[in-house]
Design an enzyme around this catalytic site. Structure first.
Site, PDB file in Angstrom:
ATOM      1  N   CYS A  14      -1.581   2.265 -14.488  1.00 35.81           N
ATOM      2  CA  CYS A  14      -0.815   2.274 -15.722  1.00 35.81           C
ATOM      3  C   CYS A  14      -0.997   3.635 -16.394  1.00 35.81           C
ATOM      4  O   CYS A  14      -2.086   4.206 -16.362  1.00 35.81           O
ATOM      5  CB  CYS A  14      -1.214   1.199 -16.730  1.00 35.81           C
ATOM      6  SG  CYS A  14      -1.044  -0.464 -16.104  1.00 35.81           S
ATOM      7  N   ARG A  40       1.262   6.813 -11.976  1.00 34.09           N
ATOM      8  CA  ARG A  40       0.117   5.932 -12.210  1.00 34.09           C
ATOM      9  C   ARG A  40       0.487   4.446 -12.085  1.00 34.09           C
ATOM     10  O   ARG A  40      -0.379   3.580 -12.084  1.00 34.09           O
ATOM     11  CB  ARG A  40      -0.463   6.187 -13.603  1.00 34.09           C
ATOM     12  CG  ARG A  40      -0.975   7.591 -13.795  1.00 34.09           C
ATOM     13  CD  ARG A  40      -1.561   7.735 -15.170  1.00 34.09           C
ATOM     14  NE  ARG A  40      -2.637   6.809 -15.360  1.00 34.09           N
ATOM     15  CZ  ARG A  40      -3.902   7.033 -15.005  1.00 34.09           C
ATOM     16  NH1 ARG A  40      -4.228   8.191 -14.507  1.00 34.09           N
ATOM     17  NH2 ARG A  40      -4.820   6.129 -15.190  1.00 34.09           N
ATOM     18  N   TRP A  85       1.522  -0.862 -13.871  1.00 29.86           N
ATOM     19  CA  TRP A  85       1.226  -1.329 -12.513  1.00 29.86           C
ATOM     20  C   TRP A  85       0.572  -2.686 -12.701  1.00 29.86           C
ATOM     21  O   TRP A  85      -0.552  -2.784 -13.184  1.00 29.86           O
ATOM     22  CB  TRP A  85       0.276  -0.352 -11.811  1.00 29.86           C
ATOM     23  CG  TRP A  85       0.085  -0.644 -10.353  1.00 29.86           C
ATOM     24  CD1 TRP A  85       0.847  -0.193  -9.319  1.00 29.86           C
ATOM     25  CD2 TRP A  85      -0.942  -1.439  -9.756  1.00 29.86           C
ATOM     26  NE1 TRP A  85       0.368  -0.655  -8.132  1.00 29.86           N
ATOM     27  CE2 TRP A  85      -0.733  -1.427  -8.366  1.00 29.86           C
ATOM     28  CE3 TRP A  85      -2.020  -2.168 -10.268  1.00 29.86           C
ATOM     29  CZ2 TRP A  85      -1.557  -2.106  -7.469  1.00 29.86           C
ATOM     30  CZ3 TRP A  85      -2.841  -2.853  -9.379  1.00 29.86           C
ATOM     31  CH2 TRP A  85      -2.598  -2.813  -7.993  1.00 29.86           C
ATOM     32  N   ASN A 133      -4.171   0.174 -20.720  1.00 23.64           N
ATOM     33  CA  ASN A 133      -4.439   0.385 -19.301  1.00 23.64           C
ATOM     34  C   ASN A 133      -5.839  -0.142 -19.041  1.00 23.64           C
ATOM     35  O   ASN A 133      -6.780   0.235 -19.743  1.00 23.64           O
ATOM     36  CB  ASN A 133      -4.350   1.884 -18.983  1.00 23.64           C
ATOM     37  CG  ASN A 133      -4.880   2.218 -17.592  1.00 23.64           C
ATOM     38  OD1 ASN A 133      -4.815   1.384 -16.688  1.00 23.64           O
ATOM     39  ND2 ASN A 133      -5.402   3.412 -17.424  1.00 23.64           N
ATOM     40  N   GLY A 134      -5.985  -1.008 -18.027  1.00 27.44           N
ATOM     41  CA  GLY A 134      -7.306  -1.570 -17.719  1.00 27.44           C
ATOM     42  C   GLY A 134      -7.186  -3.073 -17.552  1.00 27.44           C
ATOM     43  O   GLY A 134      -6.079  -3.603 -17.379  1.00 27.44           O
ATOM     44  N   GLU A 183      -5.682   9.327   8.894  1.00 17.28           N
ATOM     45  CA  GLU A 183      -4.875   9.885   7.808  1.00 17.28           C
ATOM     46  C   GLU A 183      -3.383   9.847   8.170  1.00 17.28           C
ATOM     47  O   GLU A 183      -2.549   9.477   7.347  1.00 17.28           O
ATOM     48  CB  GLU A 183      -5.352  11.316   7.499  1.00 17.28           C
ATOM     49  CG  GLU A 183      -4.533  12.079   6.482  1.00 17.28           C
ATOM     50  CD  GLU A 183      -4.407  11.387   5.120  1.00 17.28           C
ATOM     51  OE1 GLU A 183      -5.160  10.446   4.822  1.00 17.28           O
ATOM     52  OE2 GLU A 183      -3.507  11.787   4.355  1.00 17.28           O
ATOM     53  N   LYS A 230      -0.440   7.747   6.145  1.00 17.86           N
ATOM     54  CA  LYS A 230       0.805   8.339   5.618  1.00 17.86           C
ATOM     55  C   LYS A 230       2.007   7.544   6.137  1.00 17.86           C
ATOM     56  O   LYS A 230       2.947   7.264   5.397  1.00 17.86           O
ATOM     57  CB  LYS A 230       0.975   9.805   6.054  1.00 17.86           C
ATOM     58  CG  LYS A 230       0.106  10.828   5.387  1.00 17.86           C
ATOM     59  CD  LYS A 230       0.466  11.139   3.960  1.00 17.86           C
ATOM     60  CE  LYS A 230      -0.377  10.350   3.014  1.00 17.86           C
ATOM     61  NZ  LYS A 230      -1.704  10.817   2.723  1.00 17.86           N
ATOM     62  N   GLU A 236       2.192   4.063   4.337  1.00 20.01           N
ATOM     63  CA  GLU A 236       2.522   4.013   2.908  1.00 20.01           C
ATOM     64  C   GLU A 236       3.911   4.544   2.597  1.00 20.01           C
ATOM     65  O   GLU A 236       4.547   4.099   1.648  1.00 20.01           O
ATOM     66  CB  GLU A 236       1.448   4.681   2.043  1.00 20.01           C
ATOM     67  CG  GLU A 236       1.203   6.136   2.284  1.00 20.01           C
ATOM     68  CD  GLU A 236       0.054   6.705   1.434  1.00 20.01           C
ATOM     69  OE1 GLU A 236      -0.276   6.151   0.390  1.00 20.01           O
ATOM     70  OE2 GLU A 236      -0.498   7.743   1.844  1.00 20.01           O
ATOM     71  N   HIS A 283     -11.389  -2.003  23.428  1.00 20.63           N
ATOM     72  CA  HIS A 283     -12.118  -3.171  22.908  1.00 20.63           C
ATOM     73  C   HIS A 283     -11.204  -4.094  22.118  1.00 20.63           C
ATOM     74  O   HIS A 283     -11.651  -4.789  21.212  1.00 20.63           O
ATOM     75  CB  HIS A 283     -13.307  -2.700  22.066  1.00 20.63           C
ATOM     76  CG  HIS A 283     -14.266  -1.867  22.858  1.00 20.63           C
ATOM     77  ND1 HIS A 283     -15.039  -2.378  23.866  1.00 20.63           N
ATOM     78  CD2 HIS A 283     -14.514  -0.527  22.826  1.00 20.63           C
ATOM     79  CE1 HIS A 283     -15.757  -1.408  24.412  1.00 20.63           C
ATOM     80  NE2 HIS A 283     -15.451  -0.273  23.798  1.00 20.63           N
ATOM     81  N   LYS A 313      -0.726   6.179  -7.756  1.00 20.59           N
ATOM     82  CA  LYS A 313      -1.491   7.341  -7.315  1.00 20.59           C
ATOM     83  C   LYS A 313      -2.943   7.296  -7.797  1.00 20.59           C
ATOM     84  O   LYS A 313      -3.844   7.713  -7.099  1.00 20.59           O
ATOM     85  CB  LYS A 313      -0.828   8.614  -7.829  1.00 20.59           C
ATOM     86  CG  LYS A 313      -1.423   9.850  -7.193  1.00 20.59           C
ATOM     87  CD  LYS A 313      -0.496  11.006  -7.219  1.00 20.59           C
ATOM     88  CE  LYS A 313      -1.064  12.165  -6.429  1.00 20.59           C
ATOM     89  NZ  LYS A 313      -1.063  11.927  -4.972  1.00 20.59           N
TER      90      LYS A 313
HETATM   91  C1  G6P Z   1      -4.537   6.014  -4.141  1.00 16.87           C
HETATM   92  C2  G6P Z   1      -3.541   7.098  -3.805  1.00 16.87           C
HETATM   93  C3  G6P Z   1      -3.996   7.884  -2.583  1.00 16.87           C
HETATM   94  C4  G6P Z   1      -5.389   8.431  -2.793  1.00 16.87           C
HETATM   95  C5  G6P Z   1      -6.376   7.347  -3.215  1.00 16.87           C
HETATM   96  C6  G6P Z   1      -7.682   7.943  -3.709  1.00 16.87           C
HETATM   97  O1  G6P Z   1      -4.545   5.052  -3.153  1.00 16.87           O
HETATM   98  O2  G6P Z   1      -2.265   6.531  -3.569  1.00 16.87           O
HETATM   99  O3  G6P Z   1      -3.096   8.945  -2.344  1.00 16.87           O
HETATM  100  O4  G6P Z   1      -5.836   9.025  -1.619  1.00 16.87           O
HETATM  101  O5  G6P Z   1      -5.851   6.578  -4.299  1.00 16.87           O
HETATM  102  O6  G6P Z   1      -7.427   8.668  -4.874  1.00 16.87           O
HETATM  103  P1  G6P Z   1      -8.275   9.871  -5.415  1.00 16.87           P
HETATM  104  O7  G6P Z   1      -7.554  10.313  -6.653  1.00 16.87           O
HETATM  105  O8  G6P Z   1      -9.639   9.329  -5.701  1.00 16.87           O
HETATM  106  O9  G6P Z   1      -8.285  10.918  -4.368  1.00 16.87           O
END
Ligand code: G6P
Length: 569
Positions: free
Chosen positions: A2, A28, A66, A90-91, A452, A456, A459, A475, A564
């Site tokens: 949020c 956010r 969110w 927010n929280g 990684e 990507k 998501e 395995h 994010k």
């Molecule tokens: C969320 C974001 C990711 C990020 C992760 C950790 O899931 O969508 O892109 O890698 O949080 O966030 P940070 O700000 O701690 O790197």
């Protein structure tokens, strides 16, 4: 998660300009949004819409949601109003049900199902007996859980702002004050900020403000001047922030490397000294940042420096930390709740805290005895790209101090060459876009990269992708390989074991795509260094995820259900 924004100004401003500020925080959370000014209240599900009207105001609070408690509905969107109180939150208010039951017994009516709505009722009730300063300190005392809250009270010219565990910052402007979940809310208007610490609140007027501790005692706090690369937060001519941010990578890596020789030089040496001094080095991170930390562990291990990394949300279950430990948090936002919780846990056991962040003055940075900035500039797309590359580049630079051999100067140019191959990655994407499942295999250095790339693809492209160790394939996962199943193999150097794994899936009909440097492959990267192979291969993965998602017409910058900055557990 949020995003919240508040503005209190001596002069009128356009409501639409305030909502543009909210839009800067949309990453956010973007289920629904809302705002309140004067006697107007607007709240709606969906992405933020900047109003076209010429309405002006001197005071506003706004929110991008969110969802946690309560579905995505107009009623659950913020602001929440009860009697003379309007607020955004927010929280998570953990004891909301108990308060709600109490107010229901008193005959209150609730319009939605959120925990946040209860806070509006709380303040309205308190204001029947006391002033807002006392109501705020009672709130901090009575409420269990996390909050960054902005409150408007009818007939009062101030905005009341309270914080525990969810980020909140005051921007000090000329004849106006801003409140935001982070500095992006106002970084184009002022570079002066005051960061709320836990259990603090402030009364924010249009040209003054006063901070208080949880007992309602006045406190004075220092104004911080922050530096920010503002020019990069506009979309310019790109279709999406993701591709813009991917394309910025040569520039941001160059900026980081330059800073390590100039403005961050001293801190960089102190940071390395902390690492040398520590008996135990433990990294912690979430999502993409965790993958960057895994690469860091690999690089350090290669030069004989022991380190470990643990996913933030599992930190306390899998590791012992003590006074001999240096815990290094990696976090783009510096606000990820699980990372903050892990640091609190480590700190309580005597560990020293260091961090590597993108957003300056973020909570994680403020909790650290030493912190480096990756200087990636604002990353708007929810999926991390340039911040990952700069985290890994910084890991390489640190490992170099321990003897890891790598030529960092040529990295920006090598990234540029990879980006110039975007067209051929796009062709590959066309062949993959209709698959439901995909596997990415790596070993050693390329194992974190495999994870990684798979992240990507999941998501952004909504394809189920699994990034795994080539050695683990036999395995279990190999049972899923059928004719045509796409398997991306990452082969750094002469990794014969990896090549064998790819043969094994090829023999079962998989559509094998090889990314390599020395071995034959579909995409050959021009580096003999395994550290740089990690960065360049992950950029191929970024481009692949982008082109698949673009071909499928998906909401690339704001994928469904994600945010994010994950500021809840
Ligand atoms: C969320 C974001 C990711 C990020 C992760 C950790 O899931 O969508 O892109 O890698 O949080 O966030 P940070 O700000 O701690 O790197």
């Amino acid at each position: 998660m949020c995003g919240i924004v508040g503005i209190n100004s001596k002069n009128e401003f356009y409501v639409r300009d305030a909502i543009k500020r909210l839009k800067r925080l949309e990453y956010r959370g973007y289920d629904s949004f809302g705002y309140a000014y004067g006697s107007s209240l607007y709240k709606k599900t969906g992405h933020i819409v900047v109003p076209s009207s010429d309405d002006k105001t001197k005071r506003i609070i706004a929110h991008s949601r969110w969802a946690t408690h309560g579905g995505v509905t107009d009623a659950n969107a913020h602001p929440h109003v009860y009697e003379n109180v309007t607020l955004v939150h927010n929280g998570i208010i953990e004891n909301y049900q108990e308060l709600k039951d109490l107010y229901l017994r008193k005959g209150h009516k609730f319009l939605g199902e959120t925990d946040s709505e209860v806070a509006a009722h709380y303040f309205a009730e308190k204001l029947k007996e006391k002033d807002m300063i006392n109501a705020c300190s009672d709130f901090i005392h009575d409420i269990k859980g996390e909050f960054a809250i902005l409150v408007l009270v009818k007939g009062d010219q101030n905005i009341y702002a309270l914080r525990r565990d969810s980020p909140l910052v005051l921007g000090v402007g000329t004849d106006m004050n801003f409140l935001g979940s982070d500095i992006y809310a106002f970084s184009d208007a002022t570079n002066m900020a005051i960061f709320f610490e836990n259990d603090e609140f402030a009364v924010v007027g249009n040209d003054s403000f006063q901070f208080y501790d949880k007992h309602g005692k006045k406190i004075s706090k220092e104004v911080q001047t922050f530096r920010w690369e503002q020019e990069e937060s506009m979309l310019q001519n790109y279709d999406h922030y993701m591709i813009k941010e991917i394309m910025e990578q040569p520039k941001v890596v160059k900026r980081l490397l330059f800073s390590l020789d100039t403005e961050q030089k001293e801190k960089f040496h102190e940071f390395t000294a902390e690492m040398k001094k520590a008996k135990k080095i433990i990294f912690v991170g979430a999502g993409t940042s965790y993958h960057a930390s895994l690469l860091g562990v690999y690089y350090l291990h290669r030069c004989g420096k022991a380190a470990q990394t643990i996913i933030a949300s599992e930190f306390e279950h899998f590791i012992d930390v003590d006074e001999d430990s240096l815990v290094i948090a990696l976090s783009q936002s510096g606000e990820t709740m699980d990372v903050i919780e892990a640091l609190k846990y480590a700190k309580a056991r005597g560990a020293r805290i260091a961090s590597i962040v993108n957003v300056p003055y973020s909570t994680v940075q403020r909790m650290s005895v030493i912190s480096l900035n990756i200087l990636a500039g604002q990353e708007v797309c929810v999926a991390a790209t340039k911040s990952f590359t700069n985290q890994v580049a910084l890991m390489l630079a640190l490992a170099k101090e321990f003897g890891y051999k790598v030529n960092m100067e040529s990295l920006p140019q090598q990234i540029q060459s990879v980006l110039e191959r975007s067209g051929s990655v796009k062709d590959m994407a066309m062949g993959l876009k209709d698959n439901e499942h995909l596997y990415v295999l790596g070993r050693g250095l390329s194992y974190p990269v495999a994870r990684e790339i798979a992240l990507k693809i999941k998501e952004i492209s909504y394809i189920h992708a699994e990034g795994m160790m080539g050695g683990e394939l036999k395995h279990g996962t190999i049972a899923l390989i059928e004719k045509g199943t796409p398997v991306i193999g990452l082969v750094s150097g002469k990794d014969n074991a990896m090549l064998s794994n790819l043969k094994e899936v090829g023999a079962r009909g998989a559509n094998v795509i090889t990314i390599s440097n020395e071995a034959a492959g579909d995409i050959r990267l021009e580096t003999s260094n395994d550290g740089k192979f990690g960065i360049l291969a992950s950029i191929i993965g970024q481009l692949l995820a982008y082109h698949i998602a673009n071909a499928k017409g998906l909401p690339i910058d704001k994928p469904r259900n994600l945010a994010k900055s994950v500021t809840v557990k």
